[in-house]
Design a protein around this motif. Sequence first.
Motif, PDB file in Angstrom:
ATOM      1  N   MET A 199       6.760 -15.349   8.808  1.00  0.00           N
ATOM      2  CA  MET A 199       6.131 -14.403   9.715  1.00  0.00           C
ATOM      3  C   MET A 199       4.713 -14.111   9.218  1.00  0.00           C
ATOM      4  N   SER A 200       3.726 -14.256  10.079  1.00  0.00           N
ATOM      5  CA  SER A 200       2.355 -13.901   9.744  1.00  0.00           C
ATOM      6  C   SER A 200       2.219 -12.386   9.891  1.00  0.00           C
ATOM      7  N   TYR A 201       1.624 -11.760   8.919  1.00  0.00           N
ATOM      8  CA  TYR A 201       1.494 -10.304   8.987  1.00  0.00           C
ATOM      9  C   TYR A 201       0.065  -9.830   8.790  1.00  0.00           C
ATOM     10  N   GLY A 202      -0.887 -10.761   8.841  1.00  0.00           N
ATOM     11  CA  GLY A 202      -2.268 -10.362   8.651  1.00  0.00           C
ATOM     12  C   GLY A 202      -3.232 -11.044   9.584  1.00  0.00           C
ATOM     13  N   ILE A 203      -4.391 -10.427   9.721  1.00  0.00           N
ATOM     14  CA  ILE A 203      -5.532 -10.965  10.451  1.00  0.00           C
ATOM     15  C   ILE A 203      -6.594 -11.183   9.382  1.00  0.00           C
ATOM     16  N   THR A 204      -7.051 -12.418   9.201  1.00  0.00           N
ATOM     17  CA  THR A 204      -7.922 -12.724   8.070  1.00  0.00           C
ATOM     18  C   THR A 204      -9.176 -13.455   8.507  1.00  0.00           C
ATOM     19  N   THR A 205     -10.273 -13.168   7.822  1.00  0.00           N
ATOM     20  CA  THR A 205     -11.518 -13.887   8.031  1.00  0.00           C
ATOM     21  C   THR A 205     -12.220 -14.035   6.693  1.00  0.00           C
ATOM     22  N   THR A 206     -13.101 -15.011   6.608  1.00  0.00           N
ATOM     23  CA  THR A 206     -13.906 -15.213   5.408  1.00  0.00           C
ATOM     24  C   THR A 206     -15.368 -14.983   5.773  1.00  0.00           C
ATOM     25  N   VAL A 207     -16.044 -14.228   4.933  1.00  0.00           N
ATOM     26  CA  VAL A 207     -17.421 -13.813   5.193  1.00  0.00           C
ATOM     27  C   VAL A 207     -18.350 -14.514   4.202  1.00  0.00           C
ATOM     28  N   ASP A 208     -19.457 -15.024   4.703  1.00  0.00           N
ATOM     29  CA  ASP A 208     -20.440 -15.736   3.880  1.00  0.00           C
ATOM     30  C   ASP A 208     -21.396 -14.786   3.177  1.00  0.00           C
ATOM     31  N   GLU A 209     -20.869 -13.746   2.604  1.00  0.00           N
ATOM     32  CA  GLU A 209     -21.652 -12.746   1.887  1.00  0.00           C
ATOM     33  C   GLU A 209     -20.878 -12.343   0.642  1.00  0.00           C
ATOM     34  N   PRO A 210     -21.572 -11.840  -0.381  1.00  0.00           N
ATOM     35  CA  PRO A 210     -20.867 -11.365  -1.568  1.00  0.00           C
ATOM     36  C   PRO A 210     -20.054 -10.104  -1.287  1.00  0.00           C
ATOM     37  N   SER A 229     -13.070 -10.611  -3.273  1.00  0.00           N
ATOM     38  CA  SER A 229     -14.073 -11.582  -3.681  1.00  0.00           C
ATOM     39  C   SER A 229     -13.424 -12.943  -3.911  1.00  0.00           C
ATOM     40  N   LEU A 230     -14.068 -13.996  -3.418  1.00  0.00           N
ATOM     41  CA  LEU A 230     -13.587 -15.362  -3.622  1.00  0.00           C
ATOM     42  C   LEU A 230     -14.431 -16.042  -4.703  1.00  0.00           C
ATOM     43  N   PRO A 231     -13.858 -17.041  -5.382  1.00  0.00           N
ATOM     44  CA  PRO A 231     -14.591 -17.705  -6.471  1.00  0.00           C
ATOM     45  C   PRO A 231     -15.909 -18.349  -6.051  1.00  0.00           C
ATOM     46  N   ASP A 232     -16.051 -18.715  -4.784  1.00  0.00           N
ATOM     47  CA  ASP A 232     -17.274 -19.392  -4.336  1.00  0.00           C
ATOM     48  C   ASP A 232     -18.381 -18.429  -3.887  1.00  0.00           C
ATOM     49  N   GLY A 233     -18.185 -17.128  -4.125  1.00  0.00           N
ATOM     50  CA  GLY A 233     -19.205 -16.148  -3.769  1.00  0.00           C
ATOM     51  C   GLY A 233     -19.025 -15.537  -2.390  1.00  0.00           C
ATOM     52  N   ARG A 234     -18.121 -16.092  -1.605  1.00  0.00           N
ATOM     53  CA  ARG A 234     -17.829 -15.503  -0.298  1.00  0.00           C
ATOM     54  C   ARG A 234     -16.793 -14.394  -0.473  1.00  0.00           C
ATOM     55  N   THR A 235     -16.442 -13.754   0.624  1.00  0.00           N
ATOM     56  CA  THR A 235     -15.501 -12.642   0.579  1.00  0.00           C
ATOM     57  C   THR A 235     -14.463 -12.805   1.682  1.00  0.00           C
ATOM     58  N   GLU A 236     -13.210 -12.595   1.320  1.00  0.00           N
ATOM     59  CA  GLU A 236     -12.128 -12.618   2.306  1.00  0.00           C
ATOM     60  C   GLU A 236     -11.842 -11.179   2.741  1.00  0.00           C
ATOM     61  N   VAL A 237     -11.661 -11.018   4.048  1.00  0.00           N
ATOM     62  CA  VAL A 237     -11.291  -9.718   4.604  1.00  0.00           C
ATOM     63  C   VAL A 237     -10.005  -9.926   5.402  1.00  0.00           C
TER      64      VAL A 237
END
Length: 132
Positions: A1-12, A85-93
């Motif tokens: 079951m998916s329980y989240g809405i996720t996006t990755t942001v190209d910002e720190p 924070s993601l290892p590549d400098g982007r951010t997951e929300v």
Amino acid sequence: MSYGITTTVDEPFGPTLAAVKDALKAQGFGVLTEIDMAATLKAKLDVDIAAQVILGACNPPLAYRALQAEDQIGLLLPCNVVVRSLPDGRTEVAAIDPQVMVTMTGNAALAAVADDAAARLGEALRSLKTTA
């Protein structure tokens, strides 16, 4: 079951955390709680993790409607939004999918509230600078 809405942001992390709070506010959500997981785990366990904050977001009219439909819905409130924070400098929300309320309770009367909350949280995440 998916329980989240996720996006990755190209910002720190820092600017993204501020942008998420603004995006939530624009959709009628206030931040009731803010838990800095990195600081908490460092203080309690002396371990290091990447920057991660859990925001407890609440839209009072939606919360009231949910309480009218299900008196124990407070167990599933507020809507958690995680900024990490993601290892590549982007951010997951990631935000909890409000449809989980309907699934967990089996109360179809929550469907309209969950739809409204999901639309608002989805719009908040879409408004951020995201990766394609």
